[in-house]
Motif scaffolding. Structure first.
Motif, PDB file in Angstrom:
ATOM      1  N   GLU A 178      19.549-105.590  34.813  1.00 26.44           N
ATOM      2  CA  GLU A 178      20.011-104.291  35.331  1.00 26.44           C
ATOM      3  C   GLU A 178      21.115-103.719  34.449  1.00 26.44           C
ATOM      4  OE1 GLU A 178      21.991-102.354  39.385  1.00 26.44           O
ATOM      5  OE2 GLU A 178      21.236-104.422  39.396  1.00 26.44           O
ATOM      6  N   THR A 179      22.044-104.584  34.056  1.00 30.17           N
ATOM      7  CA  THR A 179      23.138-104.122  33.200  1.00 30.17           C
ATOM      8  C   THR A 179      22.614-103.698  31.833  1.00 30.17           C
ATOM      9  OG1 THR A 179      24.681-105.618  34.315  1.00 30.17           O
ATOM     10  CG2 THR A 179      25.343-104.751  32.159  1.00 30.17           C
ATOM     11  N   LYS A 180      21.685-104.472  31.278  1.00 30.64           N
ATOM     12  CA  LYS A 180      21.104-104.117  29.974  1.00 30.64           C
ATOM     13  C   LYS A 180      20.395-102.768  30.041  1.00 30.64           C
ATOM     14  CE  LYS A 180      18.749-107.876  29.067  1.00 30.64           C
ATOM     15  NZ  LYS A 180      17.870-108.819  28.321  1.00 30.64           N
ATOM     16  N   ALA A 181      19.643-102.544  31.122  1.00 28.55           N
ATOM     17  CA  ALA A 181      18.929-101.275  31.266  1.00 28.55           C
ATOM     18  C   ALA A 181      19.904-100.107  31.350  1.00 28.55           C
ATOM     19  CB  ALA A 181      18.033-101.317  32.500  1.00 28.55           C
ATOM     20  N   ARG A 182      21.000-100.315  32.055  1.00 26.46           N
ATOM     21  CA  ARG A 182      22.000 -99.249  32.199  1.00 26.46           C
ATOM     22  C   ARG A 182      22.670 -98.941  30.859  1.00 26.46           C
ATOM     23  NH1 ARG A 182      27.243 -99.551  32.481  1.00 26.46           N
ATOM     24  NH2 ARG A 182      27.226-101.787  32.991  1.00 26.46           N
ATOM     25  N   ILE A 183      23.068 -99.981  30.120  1.00 24.33           N
ATOM     26  CA  ILE A 183      23.737 -99.776  28.838  1.00 24.33           C
ATOM     27  C   ILE A 183      22.790 -99.114  27.844  1.00 24.33           C
ATOM     28  CG2 ILE A 183      24.853-100.930  26.888  1.00 24.33           C
ATOM     29  CD1 ILE A 183      25.726-103.124  28.843  1.00 24.33           C
ATOM     30  N   LEU A 184      21.533 -99.538  27.854  1.00 20.69           N
ATOM     31  CA  LEU A 184      20.560 -98.933  26.945  1.00 20.69           C
ATOM     32  C   LEU A 184      20.343 -97.460  27.274  1.00 20.69           C
ATOM     33  CD1 LEU A 184      18.527 -99.148  24.646  1.00 20.69           C
ATOM     34  CD2 LEU A 184      16.835 -99.951  26.318  1.00 20.69           C
ATOM     35  N   ALA A 185      20.224 -97.141  28.551  1.00 11.85           N
ATOM     36  CA  ALA A 185      20.033 -95.744  28.960  1.00 11.85           C
ATOM     37  C   ALA A 185      21.224 -94.892  28.540  1.00 11.85           C
ATOM     38  CB  ALA A 185      19.827 -95.663  30.472  1.00 11.85           C
ATOM     39  N   GLU A 186      22.429 -95.439  28.691  1.00 11.89           N
ATOM     40  CA  GLU A 186      23.631 -94.704  28.271  1.00 11.89           C
ATOM     41  C   GLU A 186      23.628 -94.490  26.764  1.00 11.89           C
ATOM     42  OE1 GLU A 186      26.768 -97.141  29.717  1.00 11.89           O
ATOM     43  OE2 GLU A 186      26.636 -96.390  31.800  1.00 11.89           O
ATOM     44  N   ALA A 187      23.194 -95.498  26.009  1.00  8.04           N
ATOM     45  CA  ALA A 187      23.148 -95.361  24.551  1.00  8.04           C
ATOM     46  C   ALA A 187      22.142 -94.305  24.129  1.00  8.04           C
ATOM     47  CB  ALA A 187      22.800 -96.718  23.926  1.00  8.04           C
ATOM     48  N   ILE A 188      20.977 -94.289  24.768  1.00  9.28           N
ATOM     49  CA  ILE A 188      19.954 -93.301  24.424  1.00  9.28           C
ATOM     50  C   ILE A 188      20.431 -91.901  24.781  1.00  9.28           C
ATOM     51  CG2 ILE A 188      17.620 -92.505  24.986  1.00  9.28           C
ATOM     52  CD1 ILE A 188      16.869 -95.487  25.293  1.00  9.28           C
ATOM     53  N   ASP A 189      21.108 -91.768  25.909  1.00  7.70           N
ATOM     54  CA  ASP A 189      21.679 -90.458  26.260  1.00  7.70           C
ATOM     55  C   ASP A 189      22.693 -90.012  25.211  1.00  7.70           C
ATOM     56  OD1 ASP A 189      20.185 -90.179  28.536  1.00  7.70           O
ATOM     57  OD2 ASP A 189      21.753 -90.909  29.901  1.00  7.70           O
ATOM     58  N   LEU A 190      23.449 -90.951  24.674  1.00  7.84           N
ATOM     59  CA  LEU A 190      24.421 -90.623  23.635  1.00  7.84           C
ATOM     60  C   LEU A 190      23.721 -90.203  22.345  1.00  7.84           C
ATOM     61  CD1 LEU A 190      27.428 -90.472  23.002  1.00  7.84           C
ATOM     62  CD2 LEU A 190      27.346 -92.892  22.328  1.00  7.84           C
ATOM     63  N   VAL A 191      22.609 -90.850  22.029  1.00  6.95           N
ATOM     64  CA  VAL A 191      21.821 -90.443  20.864  1.00  6.95           C
ATOM     65  C   VAL A 191      21.361 -88.999  21.028  1.00  6.95           C
ATOM     66  CG1 VAL A 191      19.661 -90.820  19.608  1.00  6.95           C
ATOM     67  CG2 VAL A 191      21.061 -92.772  20.277  1.00  6.95           C
ATOM     68  N   LYS A 192      20.877 -88.657  22.206  1.00  5.40           N
ATOM     69  CA  LYS A 192      20.419 -87.292  22.474  1.00  5.40           C
ATOM     70  C   LYS A 192      21.567 -86.291  22.332  1.00  5.40           C
ATOM     71  CE  LYS A 192      16.749 -88.682  25.679  1.00  5.40           C
ATOM     72  NZ  LYS A 192      16.270 -88.640  27.088  1.00  5.40           N
ATOM     73  N   MET A 193      22.706 -86.634  22.912  1.00  2.09           N
ATOM     74  CA  MET A 193      23.849 -85.730  22.856  1.00  2.09           C
ATOM     75  C   MET A 193      24.322 -85.529  21.421  1.00  2.09           C
ATOM     76  SD  MET A 193      27.525 -85.982  24.837  1.00  2.09           S
ATOM     77  CE  MET A 193      27.989 -87.494  23.977  1.00  2.09           C
ATOM     78  N   ASN A 194      24.416 -86.603  20.661  1.00  3.26           N
ATOM     79  CA  ASN A 194      24.893 -86.490  19.281  1.00  3.26           C
ATOM     80  C   ASN A 194      23.883 -85.786  18.383  1.00  3.26           C
ATOM     81  OD1 ASN A 194      27.332 -87.691  19.850  1.00  3.26           O
ATOM     82  ND2 ASN A 194      26.673 -89.746  19.265  1.00  3.26           N
TER      83      ASN A 194
END
Length: 320
Positions: free
Chosen positions: A215-231
């Motif tokens: 669950e934690t890995k999925a959350r961190i990965l989703a946050e990272a992908i959102d950051l990729v989109k934002m950047n």
């Protein structure tokens, strides 16, 4: 654009014209076409379309695509998407090296010169406007070449939506695993290919995944992908601002090609392809034709050129 739309383009078509500039019009300077635009707007697609019509070769000016590796994360144009068009300066640099603007200026100038020696048209295309600016700021380059600037533009809200979808498709294609190979616990993200969007954003995920539950890995990965989109969206905005500055301060005369309609129709391949031809590829070819031959269309240009060349050159032209 390279992910969803280039696959709809037919394979390479025969060039319309392939004769030296000196024969075509006796110009004192050789001709170079420059394709600009924010990330994801379709620069590579237009460059390839033009290359198939005008017997040209493409010189990459994206500072991250210059490096070897991360083909998905950096969205490099694939072999199939190139449609047989030669591409220069793609994946030529060591991933850990620091490829500067001055280095690009030297190798890009050499590529342009080489392309012209083969009586073909150089098309410089890529999102790193600072690299293009460094090349065109060189006094020797300016004295040797006339440049035609094509700017592929997309309304920002529409482009931002496309960028979000594109990142999701890159993840589906294996972007995370591709970037994993470049992960280093103490990685330096200030130089080389590790500056690419996606590499620093996924650092924390790779750092923590071995000690985290699912669950934690999925959350961190989703946050990272959102950051990729934002950047990525932020990069597109910065690139657009740079283009406006080049127009306003440098006085670059850019021919704006509005591709917004194409992106709004991207759910339908045929409609999107027709919109691309109508709004981008067709007008772009007309601009380049006027630039090269002072004519309104490549077909008219070929006819006019055949009237002016020598008998020997006309015999060669009859092949096309």
């Amino acid at each position: 654009m390279k992910i969803s739309l280039l696959s709809n383009i037919p394979k390479r078509i025969p060039p319309l014209l392939n004769i030296p500039a000196a024969i075509a019009g006796g110009y004192s300077k050789d001709k170079v076409v420059v394709v600009l635009g924010a990330t994801g707007t379709g620069k590579s697609r237009l460059a390839i379309d033009l290359a198939t019509a005008f017997s040209a070769e493409v010189v990459n000016s994206d500072k991250i695509q210059l490096y070897r590796g991360l083909d998905i994360a950096t969205n490099k144009v694939t072999d199939d998407e190139r449609r047989g068009v030669p591409h220069h300066l793609l994946g030529i640099a060591d991933p850990d090296s620091d490829f500067s603007a001055s280095s690009f200026r030297a190798v890009a100038a050499a590529s342009v010169k080489s392309i012209l020696k083969r009586s073909r048209l150089p098309i410089i295309a890529g999102g790193s406007n600072s690299f293009v600016e460094a090349l065109l700021d060189d006094s020797d380059f300016r004295s040797r070449y006339d440049c035609c600037f094509l700017w592929v533009d997309v309304a920002m809200p529409v482009l931002h939506s496309f960028v979000q979808d594109r990142v999701d498709k890159m993840v589906e294609r294996g972007m995370v695993e591709e970037i994993r190979d470049f992960y280093r616990p103490n990685g330096d993200y200030s130089k080389g290919i590790r500056r690419a969007i996606g590499v620093p954003e996924l650092h924390d995920f790779f750092d923590l995944e071995s000690n985290s539950d699912e669950e934690t890995k999925a959350r961190i990965l989703a946050e990272a992908i959102d950051l990729v989109k934002m950047n990525t969206s932020r990069l597109a905005f910065r690139q657009l601002e740079k283009i406006h500055r080049l127009r306003r301060i440098r006085g670059w005369r850019m021919h704006r090609l509005d591709a917004t309609e194409v992106f709004m129709k991207r759910g339908g391949a045929e409609e999107a392809a027709a919109a691309w031809e109508r709004a981008v590829a067709g007008p772009g070819a007309a601009v380049v034709s006027r630039f090269l031959y002072e004519m309104d269309s490549p077909a008219v240009a070929v006819t006019a050129m055949r009237r002016r060349v020598t008998a020997a050159a006309a015999a060669v032209m009859a092949h096309y």
